[in-house]
Design a protein around this motif. Structure first.
Motif, mmCIF file in Angstrom:
data_model
loop_
_atom_site.group_PDB
_atom_site.id
_atom_site.type_symbol
_atom_site.label_atom_id
_atom_site.label_comp_id
_atom_site.label_asym_id
_atom_site.label_seq_id
_atom_site.Cartn_x
_atom_site.Cartn_y
_atom_site.Cartn_z
ATOM 1 N N GLU A 29 18.821 -29.993 3.020
ATOM 2 C CA GLU A 29 18.926 -28.408 3.290
ATOM 3 C C GLU A 29 18.182 -27.911 1.668
ATOM 4 O O GLU A 29 18.409 -28.372 0.784
ATOM 5 N N THR A 61 28.845 -29.845 7.170
ATOM 6 C CA THR A 61 29.044 -28.950 6.266
ATOM 7 C C THR A 61 29.755 -27.587 6.692
ATOM 8 O O THR A 61 30.614 -27.808 7.882
ATOM 9 N N GLY A 102 28.101 -20.462 2.122
ATOM 10 C CA GLY A 102 27.510 -19.466 1.751
ATOM 11 C C GLY A 102 27.957 -18.730 0.362
ATOM 12 O O GLY A 102 28.988 -18.715 0.133
ATOM 13 N N ALA A 104 27.963 -15.801 -0.730
ATOM 14 C CA ALA A 104 28.891 -14.557 -0.689
ATOM 15 C C ALA A 104 30.070 -14.609 0.255
ATOM 16 O O ALA A 104 30.885 -14.050 0.156
HETATM 17 N N1 F2R Z 1 25.072 -22.180 1.511
HETATM 18 C C1 F2R Z 1 24.430 -22.967 2.050
HETATM 19 N N2 F2R Z 1 23.612 -23.461 1.424
HETATM 20 C C2 F2R Z 1 23.312 -23.566 -0.182
HETATM 21 C C3 F2R Z 1 24.257 -24.854 -0.686
HETATM 22 C C4 F2R Z 1 24.174 -25.939 -0.216
HETATM 23 C C5 F2R Z 1 24.469 -27.289 -0.916
HETATM 24 N N3 F2R Z 1 24.180 -28.471 -0.242
HETATM 25 C C6 F2R Z 1 25.577 -27.210 -1.710
HETATM 26 O O1 F2R Z 1 26.752 -27.691 -1.241
HETATM 27 O O2 F2R Z 1 25.635 -26.842 -2.984
HETATM 28 N N4 F2R Z 1 24.610 -23.180 3.263
HETATM 29 C C7 F2R Z 1 25.335 -22.450 4.175
HETATM 30 O O3 F2R Z 1 25.146 -21.222 4.009
HETATM 31 C C8 F2R Z 1 24.356 -20.536 5.392
HETATM 32 C C9 F2R Z 1 25.212 -19.600 5.753
HETATM 33 O O4 F2R Z 1 25.754 -18.570 4.869
HETATM 34 P P1 F2R Z 1 26.455 -17.287 5.229
HETATM 35 O O5 F2R Z 1 27.957 -17.975 6.158
HETATM 36 O O6 F2R Z 1 25.900 -16.479 6.215
HETATM 37 O O7 F2R Z 1 26.882 -16.704 4.022
HETATM 38 P P2 F2R Z 1 26.378 -15.484 3.221
HETATM 39 O O8 F2R Z 1 26.816 -15.685 1.896
HETATM 40 O O9 F2R Z 1 27.249 -14.277 4.156
HETATM 41 O O10 F2R Z 1 24.898 -15.247 3.386
HETATM 42 C C10 F2R Z 1 23.967 -16.194 2.670
HETATM 43 C C11 F2R Z 1 23.027 -15.544 1.833
HETATM 44 O O11 F2R Z 1 22.208 -14.604 2.488
HETATM 45 C C12 F2R Z 1 21.804 -13.650 1.525
HETATM 46 N N5 F2R Z 1 22.432 -12.379 2.172
HETATM 47 C C13 F2R Z 1 23.119 -12.208 3.343
HETATM 48 N N6 F2R Z 1 23.230 -10.750 3.492
HETATM 49 C C14 F2R Z 1 22.420 -10.211 2.438
HETATM 50 C C15 F2R Z 1 22.323 -8.785 2.253
HETATM 51 N N7 F2R Z 1 22.923 -7.793 3.238
HETATM 52 N N8 F2R Z 1 21.498 -8.597 1.258
HETATM 53 C C16 F2R Z 1 21.133 -9.335 0.368
HETATM 54 N N9 F2R Z 1 21.466 -10.688 0.658
HETATM 55 C C17 F2R Z 1 22.092 -11.099 1.660
HETATM 56 C C18 F2R Z 1 22.528 -13.738 0.199
HETATM 57 O O12 F2R Z 1 21.688 -14.571 -0.510
HETATM 58 C C19 F2R Z 1 23.986 -14.736 0.818
HETATM 59 O O13 F2R Z 1 24.387 -15.562 -0.158
HETATM 60 C C20 F2R Z 1 23.899 -21.689 5.914
HETATM 61 O O14 F2R Z 1 22.821 -22.319 5.698
HETATM 62 C C21 F2R Z 1 24.997 -22.603 5.846
HETATM 63 O O15 F2R Z 1 24.467 -24.033 5.756
#
Ligand code: F2R
Ligand code: MG
Ligand code: MG
Length: 345
Positions: A29, A61, A102, A104
């Motif tokens: 990843e 994961t 993720g 956030a």
């Molecule tokens: N988090 C990861 N991988 C990174 C770290 C893994 C590493 N191996 C470790 O353990 O250290 N993978 C997982 O996250 C993804 C699914 O994320 P989810 O559930 O959608 O979370 P989130 O935080 O809501 O969204 C992810 C990121 O997308 C960006 N984002 C989302 N919406 C946004 C918005 N409206 N504006 C701006 N940015 C936005 C942000 O950067 C969020 O953090 C999968 O890959 C899973 O495997």
């Protein structure tokens, strides 16, 4: 015609595909895959599929942790509810937070816990200044919903996916990505792998459904009004050979990051690219090819491979998956049990 034996295999194939893609993709990843990394990947997968050897499990994961929560919520004797799903996510996260969640979404779990689940949708709605998350977290865990709704009308699946997504993801792109993934799995569950796969028909059906979903938005006010339709058109061009499906073109057109818009269509493409259209050309290794190809694209490898292999597993069933590969993945027995329980529902 899909009989009960084939359907059982397809249910198992869907959830095992999701697990295997996650476990095998996780170590890569965030990487950009050069030819050396692709060779390492191929050797890793060959070893896991080869004669069984005792080794630590390949750990799953957040993708699988949350998929299990969705399945258990659907299986609850009191039936599915957003509050119960929120509770299960929170319990699972605090039991085992180091699953690579993720960045956030963990804030949503913290707020849900602090407020004792008083408003199960509030924390997700507040994400990113009120726009909600467009990450692929709702799509990566959606497979059990497609299994649950295999005999239901499409609209029931869409509604259930909207409800389950909004516990963590309220941005339209996060929700529609989950719906696209669920519809792709459902379509595959109903297809017989002993017949030819008409990729054009498969894609047209997805496009028709997505167009309907995206039409509800006002095109003048909404930049995202046909975002997924455009991605599905891009898949068509890459499959037709109108555009060379080189890795570079695939990544430029479809993407490989954590945003649902730039990962769910990529997963659909991986399945279609690695699956032959006619039975004569069908390769025994289509599932394995889907797994290897999805990871070889780099970026959000665990999630793209998990989604692509869930689709492939839903199409072929579990019989095409190497038993040794299955045994190497954490909790594969528990995942098979969940698939069987969902079938019995
Ligand atoms: N988090 C990861 N991988 C990174 C770290 C893994 C590493 N191996 C470790 O353990 O250290 N993978 C997982 O996250 C993804 C699914 O994320 P989810 O559930 O959608 O979370 P989130 O935080 O809501 O969204 C992810 C990121 O997308 C960006 N984002 C989302 N919406 C946004 C918005 N409206 N504006 C701006 N940015 C936005 C942000 O950067 C969020 O953090 C999968 O890959 C899973 O495997
Ligand atoms: Mg993950
Ligand atoms: Mg991921």
């Amino acid at each position: 015609m899909v009989d009960k034996v084939l359907l059982r295999s397809k249910f198992r194939g869907t959830l095992l595909g999701s697990l295997i893609g996650d476990c095998c993709g996780a170590p890569f990843e965030g990487q950009l895959m050069d030819s050396g990394s692709k060779l390492v990947l191929k050797k890793n997968l060959d070893t896991l599929e080869g004669p069984f050897f005792k080794a630590p499990y390949k750990k799953f994961t957040d993708d699988t942790a949350m998929t299990r929560c969705v399945a258990n919520t659907l299986l609850d004797p009191n039936g599915f509810s957003q509050k119960l799903l929120a509770k299960n996510f929170v319990k699972e996260y605090y039991k085992d937070p180091k699953r690579g969640y993720g960045a956030a979404v963990v804030d949503v779990f913290a707020k849900l816990r602090m407020s004792k689940l008083s408003d199960p949708l509030g924390p997700a709605q507040a994400q990113f200044g009120g726009t909600g998350s467009y990450g692929n977290g709702a799509a990566m865990r959606v497979a059990p919903m497609a299994l649950f709704c295999v005999k239901h009308e499409k609209n029931q699946l869409v509604e259930l996916v909207q409800q389950s997504s909004s516990v963590t993801h309220t941005h339209i792109l996060g929700i529609n990505g989950a719906i696209l993934q669920a519809l792709a799995i459902k379509q595959c569950l109903l297809l017989d792998p002993r017949e030819n796969l008409n990729k054009k028909v498969f894609l047209s059906s997805l496009k028709k459904d997505i167009k309907e979903l995206e039409q509800v938005n006002d095109p003048d006010l909404d930049d995202n009004c046909n975002a997924y339709e455009k991605q599905l058109n891009a898949i068509e061009q890459l499959l037709d050979g109108k555009i060379d499906p080189s890795d570079e073109n695939v990544l430029n057109m479809l993407g490989h990051n954590v945003q649902a818009l730039y990962s769910v269509p990529t997963a659909v493409f991986c399945f279609l690219k690695c699956t032959a259209e006619t039975l004569e050309d069908t390769d025994q290794n289509s599932f394995r090819n889907t797994l290897e190809y999805a990871i070889s694209l780099g970026g959000d490898t665990d999630t793209i491979a998990s989604m692509a292999c869930a689709i492939s597993g839903a199409y072929f069933g579990s019989t095409v998956i190497s038993e040794n590969l299955i045994r190497h993945c954490e909790d594969s027995e528990g995942i098979i049990k969940l698939a069987d329980q969902l079938l019995e529902l």
